[in-house]
Design a protein around this motif. Structure first.
Motif, PDB file in Angstrom:
ATOM      1  N   LEU A 191      -8.253  12.363   9.089  1.00  0.00           N
ATOM      2  CA  LEU A 191      -8.910  11.436  10.017  1.00  0.00           C
ATOM      3  C   LEU A 191      -7.907  10.698  10.900  1.00  0.00           C
ATOM      4  CD1 LEU A 191     -11.662   9.965   7.687  1.00  0.00           C
ATOM      5  CD2 LEU A 191     -11.990  11.513   9.633  1.00  0.00           C
ATOM      6  N   GLY A 192      -6.626  10.848  10.630  1.00  0.00           N
ATOM      7  CA  GLY A 192      -5.587  10.192  11.408  1.00  0.00           C
ATOM      8  C   GLY A 192      -5.624  10.539  12.883  1.00  0.00           C
ATOM      9  N   ASN A 193      -6.149  11.711  13.211  1.00  0.00           N
ATOM     10  CA  ASN A 193      -6.261  12.115  14.613  1.00  0.00           C
ATOM     11  C   ASN A 193      -7.449  11.457  15.316  1.00  0.00           C
ATOM     12  OD1 ASN A 193      -4.053  13.834  14.373  1.00  0.00           O
ATOM     13  ND2 ASN A 193      -5.333  15.498  13.623  1.00  0.00           N
ATOM     14  N   LEU A 220     -11.868  -1.564   6.672  1.00  0.00           N
ATOM     15  CA  LEU A 220     -13.309  -1.501   6.956  1.00  0.00           C
ATOM     16  C   LEU A 220     -13.633  -0.399   7.952  1.00  0.00           C
ATOM     17  CD1 LEU A 220     -14.251  -5.286   7.117  1.00  0.00           C
ATOM     18  CD2 LEU A 220     -15.135  -3.594   5.503  1.00  0.00           C
ATOM     19  N   SER A 221     -12.856  -0.307   9.015  1.00  0.00           N
ATOM     20  CA  SER A 221     -13.120   0.737  10.008  1.00  0.00           C
ATOM     21  C   SER A 221     -12.821   2.123   9.438  1.00  0.00           C
ATOM     22  CB  SER A 221     -12.341   0.489  11.293  1.00  0.00           C
ATOM     23  OG  SER A 221     -10.971   0.637  11.089  1.00  0.00           O
ATOM     24  N   ILE A 222     -11.823   2.221   8.602  1.00  0.00           N
ATOM     25  CA  ILE A 222     -11.466   3.504   7.985  1.00  0.00           C
ATOM     26  C   ILE A 222     -12.551   3.932   6.995  1.00  0.00           C
ATOM     27  CG2 ILE A 222      -9.826   4.623   6.422  1.00  0.00           C
ATOM     28  CD1 ILE A 222      -7.653   2.801   7.844  1.00  0.00           C
ATOM     29  N   VAL A 223     -13.028   2.986   6.196  1.00  0.00           N
ATOM     30  CA  VAL A 223     -14.090   3.293   5.230  1.00  0.00           C
ATOM     31  C   VAL A 223     -15.315   3.832   5.966  1.00  0.00           C
ATOM     32  CG1 VAL A 223     -15.782   2.239   3.658  1.00  0.00           C
ATOM     33  CG2 VAL A 223     -13.346   1.766   3.369  1.00  0.00           C
ATOM     34  N   ARG A 224     -15.663   3.233   7.092  1.00  0.00           N
ATOM     35  CA  ARG A 224     -16.823   3.692   7.866  1.00  0.00           C
ATOM     36  C   ARG A 224     -16.671   5.159   8.291  1.00  0.00           C
ATOM     37  NH1 ARG A 224     -20.088  -0.496   8.685  1.00  0.00           N
ATOM     38  NH2 ARG A 224     -19.222  -2.566   8.806  1.00  0.00           N
ATOM     39  N   SER A 276      -3.607   6.565  12.384  1.00  0.00           N
ATOM     40  CA  SER A 276      -2.751   7.527  13.090  1.00  0.00           C
ATOM     41  C   SER A 276      -1.454   7.823  12.331  1.00  0.00           C
ATOM     42  CB  SER A 276      -2.443   7.040  14.502  1.00  0.00           C
ATOM     43  OG  SER A 276      -1.762   5.809  14.453  1.00  0.00           O
ATOM     44  N   PHE A 277      -0.957   6.838  11.591  1.00  0.00           N
ATOM     45  CA  PHE A 277       0.269   7.039  10.805  1.00  0.00           C
ATOM     46  C   PHE A 277       0.079   8.096   9.719  1.00  0.00           C
ATOM     47  CE2 PHE A 277      -2.200   4.040   8.374  1.00  0.00           C
ATOM     48  CZ  PHE A 277      -2.001   4.433   7.057  1.00  0.00           C
ATOM     49  N   ALA A 278      -1.153   8.305   9.273  1.00  0.00           N
ATOM     50  CA  ALA A 278      -1.418   9.174   8.127  1.00  0.00           C
ATOM     51  C   ALA A 278      -1.456  10.658   8.471  1.00  0.00           C
ATOM     52  CB  ALA A 278      -2.729   8.763   7.471  1.00  0.00           C
ATOM     53  N   THR A 287      -2.575  -1.275   4.431  1.00  0.00           N
ATOM     54  CA  THR A 287      -3.468  -1.402   5.577  1.00  0.00           C
ATOM     55  C   THR A 287      -4.229  -2.721   5.474  1.00  0.00           C
ATOM     56  OG1 THR A 287      -3.720   0.995   5.526  1.00  0.00           O
ATOM     57  CG2 THR A 287      -5.301  -0.207   6.828  1.00  0.00           C
ATOM     58  N   SER A 288      -4.438  -3.389   6.590  1.00  0.00           N
ATOM     59  CA  SER A 288      -5.165  -4.662   6.595  1.00  0.00           C
ATOM     60  C   SER A 288      -6.624  -4.456   6.200  1.00  0.00           C
ATOM     61  CB  SER A 288      -5.096  -5.310   7.984  1.00  0.00           C
ATOM     62  OG  SER A 288      -5.931  -4.605   8.878  1.00  0.00           O
TER      63      SER A 288
END
Length: 178
Positions: A95-97, A42-46, A103-105, A36-37
């Motif tokens: 959280l993929g939803n 950063l957005s995922i961590v949040r 979304s891939f996860a 992941t970039s």
């Protein structure tokens, strides 16, 4: 307020701040986010830091003495390193939803749940694995207002001060030439 109590609260906040930073680090190092970039991380961590932070606290032996400060759904599970790793993967997959960059996860969720249960069977702790799955579901519903008092600063400020190291776009770039 009693000065001894103030010192205890400050010490506890520092400990919780360290656990919060550990949560960010564990999310960043998760196998789910390997390719992941940095911007997406950063957005995922949040989105993921709160449930992962609470997961780490629930693995802490000191949880019973912290009980008055924590959400009531938090149960001390005493998770081992592998159970924590798999639970973080489950959180991220769940959280993929909600998070477009994850979304891939969401399709990985049943696999990680199965591996956590398999780990529980292999090490004779299937009940703990089942409790972990229930607790992860609960952690995903906790609102930040219920735990913001645990940290020395608001979560947004804590996250603003954290730098996610970037990874090379080509994972083989770092390998030595043969």
């Amino acid at each position: 307020m009693d000065s001894g109590l103030v010192m205890a609260v400050r010490a506890s906040s520092r400990e919780d701040d360290e656990e919060f930073i550990k949560a960010v680090k564990l999310i960043n190092e998760s196998s789910v986010l390997l390719f992941t970039s940095t911007q997406d991380k950063l957005s995922i961590v949040r989105e993921a830091v709160l449930p992962v932070f609470l997961l780490i606290l629930s693995s802490d032996a000191a949880l019973p003495k912290r009980r008055p400060r924590l959400p009531t759904c938090l149960e001390r599970l005493g998770l081992d390193v592998e159970e924590i790793r798999l639970a973080i993967c489950i959180i991220l997959s769940s959280l993929g939803n909600r998070v477009p960059s994850l979304s891939f996860a969401s399709s990985l969720l049943p696999i990680y749940k199965l591996w956590l249960l398999r780990h529980g069977v292999a090490f004779g702790c299937i009940e703990k694995a089942q409790k972990c799955l229930v607790q992860v579901d609960s952690l995903l519903t906790i609102h930040v207002d219920r735990v913001s008092h645990l940290l020395s600063k608001p979560i947004k400020e804590m996250l603003d001060g954290i730098v996610i190291p970037s990874v090379p776009t080509d994972p083989f770039m770092t390998l030595p030439a043969v």
